[in-house]
Design an enzyme around this catalytic site. Structure first.
Site, PDB file in Angstrom:
ATOM      1  CB  SER A  99      -0.912   0.045   1.398  1.00  0.00           C
ATOM      2  OG  SER A  99      -1.626   1.058   1.268  1.00  0.00           O
ATOM      3  NE  ARG A 100       2.899   1.953  -5.729  1.00  0.00           N
ATOM      4  CZ  ARG A 100       2.403   1.245  -6.589  1.00  0.00           C
ATOM      5  NH1 ARG A 100       1.315   1.705  -6.821  1.00  0.00           N
ATOM      6  NH2 ARG A 100       2.873   0.253  -7.394  1.00  0.00           N
ATOM      7  CB  VAL A 101      -1.855   5.181   1.588  1.00  0.00           C
ATOM      8  CG1 VAL A 101      -2.442   6.055   2.642  1.00  0.00           C
ATOM      9  CG2 VAL A 101      -2.312   5.664   0.105  1.00  0.00           C
TER      10      VAL A 101
END
Length: 500
Positions: A364-366
């Site tokens: 998850s790039r968040v």
């Protein structure tokens, strides 16, 4: 009867003043060719791209190819009722769908027409299916968590409101189950859900709707159905229609979640339409704009600024791979558009690890921005122990003697894998997830047989619900302090005491 000349002139003047030049001009064209859900129409010189056109028998179509000689239209309906020479009328309207609260709890086709037998949908609010994605100035960073209720996702691959997280894997690996669990977990959280079924069997969609109804999730969900028996035109517009329905709630300051199941079939439908319209084929016979097909859809998911109401639209697109190949054309396209992916492995699925999420290939790039502090504090150790377990497991297969420290790490890893397993349609609250991960991290399960882990977990949840509901609600409000940690240790000891 005597009429004075000045009266005559005043009558003529009033007639001239009140004269209305009312001529109804309809621009029409003629069908020159029809077949396979495509019609070529001659004469619609001023038609707009994406404009709705009306064929005989009240069948609608959409202008897609604006060429010099004719216009290529896709047909939303059975083209057996349309023949060469039929008159086609412009509507002057870009394709629109009904939106609003009246859509909740309903199953509709991609044009927003009800197909659930519950009668007419009473709404007078319409939005175009194609809307430009908001610019960076109108968005804010993704920082608010959207809990899925699934342990491996909420802990290691967190999703935030306004994010686009891809669910990818082979067929029959549990992709739709993750999406349905996420919808069920939104109960009572004031999140509107839209599920877009693209190219699935009607029986599968009926089962899914029935599951949502039984779990009490249908009341806040809209199901947009473009089944396998529908035309490619319907499959093509379905995700855009669903997105507009979600944007209505986002623009009102509410939170919405949309699931596209799946975009592989959407790309295949668009390829079929493009080849029939004689557009030049590119790689794997997809047209050159197949990337734009999905990027303009997924970019519409966003978290709005507080000035615009602070609403959000979170997108969970699903992509089906073949033989675990995530480097194919459409999968790599969508991976590059989204903010991370949840990768489901068929090997893990068949070995009994369900949900079959591969934490090594999932990301998850968040990241931690979309996680509460309490979850952040327990998940760091979980990631580390799992990574060490995966590395040591490969070496342990060689059959050499292992020292005690290595055996302890393998034992811990096996129990972590066991607690991350979860049944379908049973999402967990975030406080329960934090507790069971904490229990495994601290080694409380290490001395128990693997078969007992599920029973200990069930007992833990029962104890938390019956005796410590106030304490668990406190945990998720802030960081885990030493005082809270001591209390968590006491609860864990109380639970495992029943099994010794």
């Amino acid at each position: 009867m005597n009429i004075h000349p000045e009266e005559i002139s005043s009558i003529i003047k009033s007639k001239i003043d009140n004269f209305k030049f009312d001529i109804n001009v309809n621009e029409t064209g003629k069908v020159v060719q029809v077949g396979d859900g495509i019609a070529r129409v001659y004469g619609l010189e001023k038609v707009m791209a994406g404009e709705m056109v009306l064929f005989p028998h009240d069948i609608y179509g959409m202008a897609l190819n604006l060429e010099q000689e004719n216009v290529g239209c896709i047909i939303f309906g059975d083209n057996k009722y349309i023949k060469e020479g039929d008159i086609v009328k412009r509507t002057g309207r870009i394709l629109e769908v009904p939106v609003g609260e009246a859509m909740l709890g309903r199953v509709v086709d991609p044009l927003g027409q009800p197909i659930d037998g519950k009668g007419e949908i009473k709404t007078d609010i319409y939005l175009p299916i194609e809307r430009k994605a908001l610019g960076v100035v109108d968005r804010q960073p993704v920082k608010e968590p959207l809990q899925t209720g699934i342990k491996p996702i909420d802990s290691m691959i967190p999703i935030g409101r306004g994010q686009r997280e891809l669910i990818i894997g082979d067929r029959q690996t549990g992709k739709t189950a993750i999406a349905i669990d996420t919808i069920i977990n939104q109960k009572g959280k004031d999140v509107i859900c839209i599920y877009v079924a693209i190219g699935q069997k009607l029986s599968t969609i009926a089962t899914l709707v029935d599951t949502l109804d039984k779990e009490g999730a249908l009341s806040y969900t809209i199901v947009v159905c473009a089944s396998a028996s529908d035309t490619p035109s319907m499959l093509y517009v379905a995700p855009y229609a669903g997105c507009s329905m979600g944007e209505y709630f986002r623009d009102k300051g509410q939170h919405a979640l949309i699931i596209y199941d799946d975009l592989s079939k959407h790309a295949a439908a668009y390829r079929e339409i493009s080849l029939l319209l004689r557009r030049p084929p590119g790689r794997e016979a997809y047209p050159g704009d197949v990337f734009y097909l999905h990027s303009r859809l997924l970019e519409r998911a966003s978290k709005l600024t507080d000035k615009l109401g602070g609403g959000s639209l979170t997108a969970l697109p699903i992509i089906e791979t073949k033989a675990d190949d995530i480097s194919a054309y459409i999968p790599t396209n969508v991976i590059s558009i989204t903010d991370g992916q949840i990768y489901l492995s068929s090997r893990l699925f068949h070995s009994g690890i369900r949900p079959a999420i591969n934490p090594g290939l999932s990301v998850s790039r968040v990241g931690g921005n979309a996680q509460i502090s309490a979850m952040k504090s327990v998940v760091g150790q979980l990631r580390l122990d799992l990574a060490q377990y995966n590395e040591l497991e490969a070496f342990s297969k060689f059959g050499s003697d292992l020292d005690k420290a290595t055996q302890a790490q393998l034992k811990r890893g096996e129990r972590l894998i066991e607690i991350l397993k979860q049944n379908i349609y049973s999402p967990l609250s975030v406080e329960k997830q934090i507790f069971i991960i904490f229990m495994a991290n601290e080694g409380y399960l290490d001395d128990f047989d693997l078969k007992k882990v599920a029973n200990i977990e069930a007992d833990l949840f029962t104890v938390l619900e019956s005796k410590y509901s106030d304490f668990t609600s406190e945990i998720i409000k802030g960081k885990i302090t030493d005082e809270i940690k001591d209390k968590m240790h006491d609860i864990c000891k109380e639970v495992i005491a029943h099994f010794k």
